[in-house]
Design a protein around this motif. Structure first.
Motif, PDB file in Angstrom:
ATOM      1  N   ALA A  41      21.002  10.879  -1.242  1.00 34.42           N
ATOM      2  CA  ALA A  41      22.014  11.190  -2.249  1.00 34.42           C
ATOM      3  C   ALA A  41      22.726   9.931  -2.710  1.00 34.42           C
ATOM      4  N   GLY A  42      22.401   8.790  -2.103  1.00 32.26           N
ATOM      5  CA  GLY A  42      23.008   7.533  -2.520  1.00 32.26           C
ATOM      6  C   GLY A  42      24.512   7.495  -2.333  1.00 32.26           C
ATOM      7  N   GLY A  43      25.032   8.281  -1.417  1.00 34.56           N
ATOM      8  CA  GLY A  43      26.467   8.299  -1.175  1.00 34.56           C
ATOM      9  C   GLY A  43      27.251   9.190  -2.124  1.00 34.56           C
ATOM     10  N   SER A  44      26.587   9.866  -3.039  1.00 34.25           N
ATOM     11  CA  SER A  44      27.257  10.700  -4.025  1.00 34.25           C
ATOM     12  C   SER A  44      27.457  12.120  -3.487  1.00 34.25           C
ATOM     13  N   THR A  45      28.702  12.560  -3.445  1.00 38.43           N
ATOM     14  CA  THR A  45      28.998  13.928  -3.003  1.00 38.43           C
ATOM     15  C   THR A  45      28.408  14.958  -3.957  1.00 38.43           C
ATOM     16  N   SER A  46      28.468  14.693  -5.266  1.00 38.71           N
ATOM     17  CA  SER A  46      27.939  15.625  -6.258  1.00 38.71           C
ATOM     18  C   SER A  46      26.436  15.788  -6.109  1.00 38.71           C
ATOM     19  N   ILE A  47      25.728  14.665  -5.927  1.00 42.73           N
ATOM     20  CA  ILE A  47      24.270  14.735  -5.775  1.00 42.73           C
ATOM     21  C   ILE A  47      23.908  15.421  -4.461  1.00 42.73           C
ATOM     22  N   ARG A  48      24.648  15.110  -3.397  1.00 43.37           N
ATOM     23  CA  ARG A  48      24.374  15.752  -2.111  1.00 43.37           C
ATOM     24  C   ARG A  48      24.535  17.268  -2.219  1.00 43.37           C
ATOM     25  N   SER A  49      25.593  17.717  -2.895  1.00 48.32           N
ATOM     26  CA  SER A  49      25.827  19.154  -3.048  1.00 48.32           C
ATOM     27  C   SER A  49      24.739  19.798  -3.894  1.00 48.32           C
ATOM     28  N   HIS A  50      24.337  19.108  -4.960  1.00 48.80           N
ATOM     29  CA  HIS A  50      23.285  19.648  -5.820  1.00 48.80           C
ATOM     30  C   HIS A  50      21.972  19.762  -5.063  1.00 48.80           C
ATOM     31  N   ARG A  51      21.612  18.737  -4.328  1.00 52.71           N
ATOM     32  CA  ARG A  51      20.362  18.757  -3.569  1.00 52.71           C
ATOM     33  C   ARG A  51      20.346  19.928  -2.601  1.00 52.71           C
ATOM     34  N   LYS A  52      21.463  20.133  -1.912  1.00 53.41           N
ATOM     35  CA  LYS A  52      21.541  21.230  -0.945  1.00 53.41           C
ATOM     36  C   LYS A  52      21.451  22.579  -1.649  1.00 53.41           C
ATOM     37  N   ARG A  53      22.116  22.699  -2.791  1.00 52.59           N
ATOM     38  CA  ARG A  53      22.083  23.954  -3.538  1.00 52.59           C
ATOM     39  C   ARG A  53      20.658  24.289  -3.978  1.00 52.59           C
ATOM     40  N   VAL A  54      19.930  23.279  -4.446  1.00 45.62           N
ATOM     41  CA  VAL A  54      18.552  23.502  -4.891  1.00 45.62           C
ATOM     42  C   VAL A  54      17.668  23.913  -3.729  1.00 45.62           C
ATOM     43  N   ARG A  55      17.711  23.156  -2.651  1.00 41.05           N
ATOM     44  CA  ARG A  55      16.785  23.467  -1.564  1.00 41.05           C
ATOM     45  C   ARG A  55      17.150  24.764  -0.846  1.00 41.05           C
ATOM     46  N   ASP A  56      18.456  25.077  -0.725  1.00 41.27           N
ATOM     47  CA  ASP A  56      18.841  26.340  -0.086  1.00 41.27           C
ATOM     48  C   ASP A  56      18.412  27.534  -0.940  1.00 41.27           C
ATOM     49  N   THR A  57      18.597  27.417  -2.254  1.00 44.04           N
ATOM     50  CA  THR A  57      18.192  28.506  -3.145  1.00 44.04           C
ATOM     51  C   THR A  57      16.679  28.665  -3.142  1.00 44.04           C
ATOM     52  N   LEU A  58      15.963  27.534  -3.180  1.00 41.18           N
ATOM     53  CA  LEU A  58      14.509  27.598  -3.162  1.00 41.18           C
ATOM     54  C   LEU A  58      14.005  28.198  -1.861  1.00 41.18           C
ATOM     55  N   SER A  59      14.588  27.810  -0.741  1.00 41.18           N
ATOM     56  CA  SER A  59      14.179  28.366   0.550  1.00 41.18           C
ATOM     57  C   SER A  59      14.388  29.881   0.585  1.00 41.18           C
TER      58      SER A  59
END
Length: 236
Positions: A41-59
């Motif tokens: 996420a490169g230290g970005s809270t917004s990117i970290r949250s987005h990544r988690k949202r995508v993978r949790d929804t996909l799972s």
């Protein structure tokens, strides 16, 4: 009697195909999940949250064993560059995604998404949805797909109302809003309604994976519109 039985058999509802019955789509989605699980996420809270949202929804979607929606495969002029993009991706860190995508290559529905895209843009751009309200893997809370650009393409200024969008570079070099050059593995996050413009390198095509999150109604009807020339100039 025989004709009657034949008609009865024909009238019977054909069982729906499900994700676990179509391994090639399942493997591709698992590779997609890996893109959003393994990268930084490169230290970005917004990117970290987005990544988690995508993978949790996909799972969660994969866990429901969703329906496969049969769509007519289509090509566009830019798909003449698709083989080259996959070749480039298979040489680097995105090789597993590229190989999984190659397995469903003949089943992809390439489209534009804009009613008034210029002739020049229609020659150099197209996207294919792989998961979402229209399928082929059915989902209501997430849209995943790939977008392909020919060399020397300018994808005009545009935005997506209510939709948060990320791109992950699979092959080729490209730039968003002339800010930097992004190589395979890079992730770019565009907040809802954020204006962005993409340009690609002069030599090779660019292939990007994308993910959309947002309200169900908007994901089902994204209302894709290119910004006016005057507005685009003001942004830059």
């Amino acid at each position: 009697m025989t004709d009657t039985l034949d008609r009865e058999e024909t009238d019977k509802e054909t069982p729906l195909s499900r994700l676990k019955d179509t391994p090639d789509w399942l493997y591709l989605l698992r590779e997609f999940e890996g893109l959003y699980r393994k990268g930084s996420a490169g230290g970005s809270t917004s990117i970290r949250s987005h990544r988690k949202r995508v993978r949790d929804t996909l799972s969660a979607v994969i866990g429901t064993n969703p329906q496969i929606v049969v769509r007519e495969p289509t090509t566009k002029p830019v798909t003449a560059h698709f083989g080259r993009a996959l070749d480039l991706a298979e040489r680097g860190a995105m090789q597993n995604v590229a190989r999984a995508l190659r397995e469903v290559r003949s089943q992809l529905t390439w489209e534009y998404g804009y009613d008034r895209a210029s002739r020049s843009l229609r020659q150099k751009y197209a996207f294919c949805e792989i998961l979402g309200p229209r399928g082929p893997v059915y989902a209501e809370d997430l849209v995943l797909g790939f977008v392909l650009f020919a060399p020397s393409t300018t994808y005009p200024q545009h935005s997506h109302p209510d939709i948060e969008e990320s791109y992950i570079s699979i092959a080729g070099a490209w730039s968003e809003n002339d800010a930097a050059v992004y190589a395979p593995g890079s992730l770019i996050l565009n907040k809802a309604a954020q204006e962005h413009r993409i340009t690609t390198g002069e030599v090779d095509p660019s292939l990007l994976a994308y993910a959309w999150t947002g309200p169900r109604a908007r994901l089902a009807n994204p209302s894709m519109k290119l910004s006016s020339t005057r507005r685009a100039r003001a942004v830059h």
